[in-house]
Design a protein around this motif. Structure first.
Motif, PDB file in Angstrom:
ATOM      1  N   PRO A 533       0.817  -1.223   0.000  1.00 27.92           N
ATOM      2  CA  PRO A 533       0.000   0.000   0.000  1.00 27.92           C
ATOM      3  C   PRO A 533       0.850   1.272   0.000  1.00 27.92           C
ATOM      4  O   PRO A 533       0.519   2.233  -0.689  1.00 27.92           O
ATOM      5  CB  PRO A 533      -0.811  -0.127   1.288  1.00 27.92           C
ATOM      6  CG  PRO A 533      -0.926  -1.591   1.516  1.00 27.92           C
ATOM      7  CD  PRO A 533       0.364  -2.181   1.019  1.00 27.92           C
ATOM      8  N   LEU A 534       1.944   1.274   0.756  1.00 26.71           N
ATOM      9  CA  LEU A 534       2.789   2.472   0.807  1.00 26.71           C
ATOM     10  C   LEU A 534       3.447   2.719  -0.556  1.00 26.71           C
ATOM     11  O   LEU A 534       3.511   3.854  -1.040  1.00 26.71           O
ATOM     12  CB  LEU A 534       3.859   2.322   1.892  1.00 26.71           C
ATOM     13  CG  LEU A 534       4.715   3.562   2.145  1.00 26.71           C
ATOM     14  CD1 LEU A 534       3.875   4.711   2.686  1.00 26.71           C
ATOM     15  CD2 LEU A 534       5.866   3.267   3.120  1.00 26.71           C
ATOM     16  N   ILE A 632      -4.027   8.943   3.161  1.00 28.46           N
ATOM     17  CA  ILE A 632      -4.255   7.522   3.468  1.00 28.46           C
ATOM     18  C   ILE A 632      -5.732   7.138   3.391  1.00 28.46           C
ATOM     19  O   ILE A 632      -6.062   5.961   3.317  1.00 28.46           O
ATOM     20  CB  ILE A 632      -3.690   7.111   4.853  1.00 28.46           C
ATOM     21  CG1 ILE A 632      -4.219   8.039   5.941  1.00 28.46           C
ATOM     22  CG2 ILE A 632      -2.180   7.096   4.851  1.00 28.46           C
ATOM     23  CD1 ILE A 632      -3.917   7.501   7.332  1.00 28.46           C
ATOM     24  N   LYS A 633      -6.600   8.147   3.388  1.00 32.27           N
ATOM     25  CA  LYS A 633      -8.030   7.833   3.243  1.00 32.27           C
ATOM     26  C   LYS A 633      -8.300   7.123   1.917  1.00 32.27           C
ATOM     27  O   LYS A 633      -9.250   6.378   1.782  1.00 32.27           O
ATOM     28  CB  LYS A 633      -8.840   9.128   3.279  1.00 32.27           C
ATOM     29  CG  LYS A 633      -9.259   9.517   4.670  1.00 32.27           C
ATOM     30  CD  LYS A 633     -10.328  10.614   4.588  1.00 32.27           C
ATOM     31  CE  LYS A 633     -10.130  11.580   5.743  1.00 32.27           C
ATOM     32  NZ  LYS A 633     -10.464  12.954   5.379  1.00 32.27           N
ATOM     33  N   SER A 634      -7.469   7.406   0.929  1.00 37.55           N
ATOM     34  CA  SER A 634      -7.715   6.839  -0.404  1.00 37.55           C
ATOM     35  C   SER A 634      -7.211   5.401  -0.528  1.00 37.55           C
ATOM     36  O   SER A 634      -7.530   4.716  -1.501  1.00 37.55           O
ATOM     37  CB  SER A 634      -7.036   7.709  -1.464  1.00 37.55           C
ATOM     38  OG  SER A 634      -5.627   7.657  -1.288  1.00 37.55           O
ATOM     39  N   LYS A 638      -8.150   2.540  -3.461  1.00 35.46           N
ATOM     40  CA  LYS A 638      -7.114   2.193  -4.443  1.00 35.46           C
ATOM     41  C   LYS A 638      -6.887   0.686  -4.485  1.00 35.46           C
ATOM     42  O   LYS A 638      -6.746   0.099  -5.556  1.00 35.46           O
ATOM     43  CB  LYS A 638      -5.800   2.909  -4.091  1.00 35.46           C
ATOM     44  CG  LYS A 638      -5.832   4.392  -4.394  1.00 35.46           C
ATOM     45  CD  LYS A 638      -4.526   5.074  -4.047  1.00 35.46           C
ATOM     46  CE  LYS A 638      -4.596   6.547  -4.458  1.00 35.46           C
ATOM     47  NZ  LYS A 638      -3.362   7.279  -4.172  1.00 35.46           N
ATOM     48  N   ILE A 639      -6.844   0.080  -3.296  1.00 36.36           N
ATOM     49  CA  ILE A 639      -6.629  -1.371  -3.238  1.00 36.36           C
ATOM     50  C   ILE A 639      -7.793  -2.107  -3.919  1.00 36.36           C
ATOM     51  O   ILE A 639      -7.599  -3.015  -4.722  1.00 36.36           O
ATOM     52  CB  ILE A 639      -6.482  -1.846  -1.768  1.00 36.36           C
ATOM     53  CG1 ILE A 639      -5.223  -1.229  -1.136  1.00 36.36           C
ATOM     54  CG2 ILE A 639      -6.463  -3.374  -1.669  1.00 36.36           C
ATOM     55  CD1 ILE A 639      -3.913  -1.783  -1.621  1.00 36.36           C
ATOM     56  N   ILE A 656      -7.219  -3.597   5.914  1.00 33.52           N
ATOM     57  CA  ILE A 656      -6.011  -3.584   6.760  1.00 33.52           C
ATOM     58  C   ILE A 656      -4.833  -2.936   6.031  1.00 33.52           C
ATOM     59  O   ILE A 656      -3.721  -2.908   6.540  1.00 33.52           O
ATOM     60  CB  ILE A 656      -5.626  -5.011   7.209  1.00 33.52           C
ATOM     61  CG1 ILE A 656      -5.525  -5.931   5.980  1.00 33.52           C
ATOM     62  CG2 ILE A 656      -6.629  -5.546   8.209  1.00 33.52           C
ATOM     63  CD1 ILE A 656      -4.769  -7.203   6.270  1.00 33.52           C
ATOM     64  N   ALA A 657      -5.107  -2.393   4.832  1.00 33.36           N
ATOM     65  CA  ALA A 657      -4.011  -1.873   4.012  1.00 33.36           C
ATOM     66  C   ALA A 657      -3.248  -0.746   4.705  1.00 33.36           C
ATOM     67  O   ALA A 657      -2.024  -0.678   4.645  1.00 33.36           O
ATOM     68  CB  ALA A 657      -4.551  -1.385   2.671  1.00 33.36           C
ATOM     69  N   ASN A 658      -4.000   0.130   5.414  1.00 34.42           N
ATOM     70  CA  ASN A 658      -3.320   1.252   6.065  1.00 34.42           C
ATOM     71  C   ASN A 658      -2.437   0.818   7.227  1.00 34.42           C
ATOM     72  O   ASN A 658      -1.441   1.469   7.529  1.00 34.42           O
ATOM     73  CB  ASN A 658      -4.322   2.313   6.511  1.00 34.42           C
ATOM     74  CG  ASN A 658      -4.610   3.293   5.377  1.00 34.42           C
ATOM     75  OD1 ASN A 658      -3.722   3.550   4.536  1.00 34.42           O
ATOM     76  ND2 ASN A 658      -5.819   3.817   5.338  1.00 34.42           N
ATOM     77  N   ASP A 659      -2.808  -0.299   7.885  1.00 34.78           N
ATOM     78  CA  ASP A 659      -1.922  -0.818   8.937  1.00 34.78           C
ATOM     79  C   ASP A 659      -0.598  -1.229   8.324  1.00 34.78           C
ATOM     80  O   ASP A 659       0.485  -0.926   8.854  1.00 34.78           O
ATOM     81  CB  ASP A 659      -2.554  -2.053   9.616  1.00 34.78           C
ATOM     82  CG  ASP A 659      -3.908  -1.690  10.223  1.00 34.78           C
ATOM     83  OD1 ASP A 659      -4.112  -0.479  10.468  1.00 34.78           O
ATOM     84  OD2 ASP A 659      -4.743  -2.591  10.403  1.00 34.78           O
TER      85      ASP A 659
END
Lengths: 710, 52
Positions: A533-534, A632-634, A638-639, A656-659
């Motif tokens: 994600p990053l 990060i809201k997006s 995106k995923i 869980i992508a933001n974690d």
């Protein structure tokens, strides 16, 4: 038989004409600014909206779609009415077309400056604008065909065919290349990935040159050159062959933009063969235009319009000879990624398109304002200044292209690369300065045209509705000569439309389908995994800032490129790249194997102040990446969009992508801290570092590949 | 939505450029034959449309 009286609509021609001039000046001015930025990176001013990566797409889109686009509409609206002997089908549709197109330009320009871009050259505008373009294009089509159907002239003059071909091909190209999946109100991902995306993009990119910058201009040529020379076209027979050969061959030539890349070999060969064949119709057309003027050579000495046309056609001939040469693999090996390409396109853009447009305007304005040109002398001076501008622009860039390519490829006796990348750049900066001066000179000429045309308009009185008369179509006797089958096609515009579509669609389909359908054309590599994600956020920042305008991500299988950048790029490495970011120009080095080359701290400092890490670098600062937070809201959207496109993230990963993103960001922040750099984990710089460090590393980690074809 | 590859591989993919060449040559020949057999007066009339 009683002729019918009717009126030509000159107002729409005038409005499109004025739009041409206004956007032309804007587009060229941005071009001059970015040309100077390449020599003096400080001119990017350290803010995102004025940085090269965002201004360059603005320049290309402005000159192609705003300057050239409006000129095509102005010229074609004038021509349709005259050669079809009728007013346009609907004044309302004409108005919607005019204002719709200007709205697209304004919205497009603002969105590009704000960083909303698809990252695909000349197709950068995002999905809402793509939809607007489609609607306006359909309106133009209805208006055009409506006019053709209500005509008072039995035969469709050849210029009309070129406009029909343009309309059909551009519609097809725009729709196929704009398939994208929106994940927010202004952003989307290309439906295609990697090699497929590259192939579609350059099929589009090449044919945008063919069907937006060339075929409509040949339509203009076939009308305005005979008008200015006051004699019919040299050979009408040639013009028929010219039309069919050109639209049929052009559509296949796109892959020549991807020679030596990860594109399958057979597609590259197809592109080369058809590119070489293109010389014939192109030169046939050029000679047809020049021979038309041949009998009026005495007028060329005096008349700025004819002078402009002669240089325009010569530039067309030069560019269309050079183009096929650049498609030869051995030449392309030298020219690709260098300024040679930029010089090549500007011979076409400034010489052919620019001078055709100015010649046309110098011819049109006095006629529509019922007067004579304010200053013929000034127009002649414009011609000279413009020609000098083109030369001062192009010659240094050819020089820069050759120099840089030769330096890239130079090895020492002991087998080491002789030059660092930065040396190949600093040695051509003087050429960049000259080029920017050449562009400025050309712009000065354009400003003279603005003044001259404005004065002409003031001097005359505008004829908004020009009276004309013609015998109605139905009352005209059928010609006595025997009908030929081609005459039947020419008199049936809808049939003409369908045949043109078939000609361009076959080419497109044969080129594109195998790359989509056949697995062996894009060999998969087991080690290649989706972006984290990053990294995905970092990649989107890379796209937003237009990094692809200066950096490629495609290492060709040459000794020097492997020595400089690392192992050459494989088709299977790009399967998750929506959109592909291969780039087409190396003002900076290739980045495909950038991952792991430098420490994170190097990238941090380099983004803040490129010259600190790499003295002499032409890269502008990207210090706002250190200030801005990652959106990060997006991430979840995106995923999910990527999952829809077939990227194999596990089910529920979006939640869980933001974690995951924070975990990776924390480790980069910790690493930076060791090098005495303090930065919070929320900043965009962290994402871009993550992306750059990932680039090209998958196959380094694990050398086992499946189904690998070299 | 994903573009899947429907075929593992294709035999003789070089047939594609050949098809394109044959198609082009055919169309080119037909157009050339038409053009050079066309009536001269008609061609001149059509070429004169913009100048009327």
């Amino acid at each position: 038989m009683q002729p019918e009286k009717f009126y030509y609509d000159n107002k729409i021609v005038k409005q499109f004409g004025i739009a041409t001039i206004v956007w032309g000046i804007v587009g060229m001015l941005v071009g001059v600014v970015i040309a100077f930025q390449l020599a003096y990176p400080a001119l990017s001013f350290g803010i995102p909206y004025t940085t090269f990566g965002r201004l360059r797409p603005l320049h290309t889109n402005a000159v192609i779609f705003a300057f050239v686009g409006n000129a095509v509409f102005a010229g074609s609206y004038y021509i349709f009415q005259r050669v079809l002997k009728t007013r346009m089908f609907s004044d309302t549709l004409s108005k919607i077309h005019l204002w719709g197109w200007q709205l697209i330009i304004v919205v497009g320009a603002i969105s590009l400056l704000l960083g909303y871009t698809t990252g695909k050259e000349y197709a950068e505008l995002e999905w809402p604008v793509d939809i607007m373009i489609t609607i306006v294009w359909v309106i133009f089509g209805i208006n055009m065909f409506g006019t053709i159907l209500k005509r008072r002239e039995r035969h469709l003059y050849v210029a009309i065919w070129f406009f029909i071909g343009t309309w059909v091909a551009v519609a097809m190209l725009h729709i196929v290349n704009s398939f994208e999946l929106p994940f927010s109100i202004f952003k989307s991902y290309s439906l295609y990935a990697g090699v497929q995306d590259a192939l579609v993009q350059w099929w589009y990119g090449h044919n945008a040159v063919a069907f937006f910058l060339t075929t409509p201009f040949l339509g203009l040529m076939y009308y305005f050159v005979p008008k200015a020379a006051e004699r019919p076209v040299y050979s009408y027979r040639w013009s028929i062959i010219h039309f069919w050969a050109l639209i049929f061959i052009y559509i296949w030539a796109g892959p020549h933009h991807l020679l030596y890349t990860a594109l399958p070999e057979w597609a590259q060969a197809l592109g080369t063969v058809f590119s070489v064949m293109l010389i014939l119709p192109s030169w046939g057309g050029m000679l047809n235009g020049l021979f038309t003027i041949r009998g009026a050579w005495d007028k060329v000495k005096e008349d700025p319009v004819l002078k402009m046309f002669v240089v325009a056609l010569t530039a067309y001939g030069m560019a269309t000879f050079e183009g096929p040469m650049l498609s030869l693999k051995s030449v392309n090996a030298v020219s690709h990624y260098t300024d040679w390409t930029i010089a090549h396109v500007h011979v076409g853009a400034l010489g052919f398109n620019g001078f055709m447009i100015f010649g046309m305007l110098y011819w049109l304005v006095p006629r529509m304002w019922n007067t004579t040109l304010f200053s013929r002398k000034m127009a002649n001076q414009h011609f000279i200044i413009g020609t000098i501008g083109i030369l001062v622009y192009a010659v240094p860039l050819y020089w820069a292209g050759f120099t840089q390519s030769l330096m890239w490829k130079k090895f020492t006796d002991s087998g080491q690369l002789q030059y660092q990348f930065i040396e190949t750049i600093t040695s051509i900066v003087p050429m960049y300065i000259l080029r920017a001066i050449g562009g400025t000179v050309y712009l000065v000429g354009a400003l003279m045209a603005v003044y001259n045309l404005a004065k002409t308009m003031k001097k005359g009185s505008f004829v908004a509705n020009e009276a004309a008369e013609a015998i109605p179509f139905k009352l005209q006797a059928m010609p006595a000569v025997k009908m030929h089958w081609h005459s039947v096609i020419e008199r049936k515009p809808v049939r003409m439309l369908i045949l043109s579509l078939v000609a361009v669609a076959i080419g497109g389909a044969i080129e594109l389908v195998p790359t989509f359908m056949i697995e062996s054309n894009v060999p998969s590599i087991a080690a290649v995994k989706p972006y984290t994600p990053l990294e995905l956020q970092g990649r989107d920042i890379y796209v937003r800032e237009g990094c692809y305008t200066c950096h490629s991500q495609m290492i060709r299988p040459f000794r020097d490129e492997e020595a400089r950048y690392g192992e050459y790029s494989k088709a299977g490495e790009f399967v998750y790249d929506h959109p592909f970011q291969w780039g087409s120009k190396r003002t900076g080095p290739d980045l495909h194997r950038e991952g792991g080359k430098y420490p994170d701290s190097w990238h941090f400092r380099h983004m803040r102040d490129p010259q600190e890490m790499s003295p002499g670098s032409l890269m502008p600062t990207y210090n706002w990446l250190i200030e801005n937070d990652i959106n990060i809201k997006s991430t979840p959207a995106k995923i999910r969009a990527m999952q829809t496109l077939g990227v194999p993230y596990p089910k529920g990963f979006d939640k869980i992508a933001n974690d995951d993103l924070h975990r990776q960001a924390d480790s980069i922040v910790a690493g930076l801290q060791k090098d005495k750099i303090k930065v919070s984990r929320d900043k965009e710089i962290i994402a871009i570092i993550a992306y750059l460090q990932r680039l090209g590393t998958d196959i380094k980690k694990n050398q086992t590949t499946s189904n690998e074809v070299h | 939505m994903k573009f899947t590859n429907y075929l593992k591989q294709i035999q003789n993919v070089s047939i594609y450029p050949l098809i394109s060449l044959i198609l082009f040559t055919t169309i080119f020949t037909i157009v050339a034959i038409y053009v050079f057999s066309a009536d001269k007066k008609k061609m001149d009339d059509q070429a004169g449309i913009p100048l009327q």
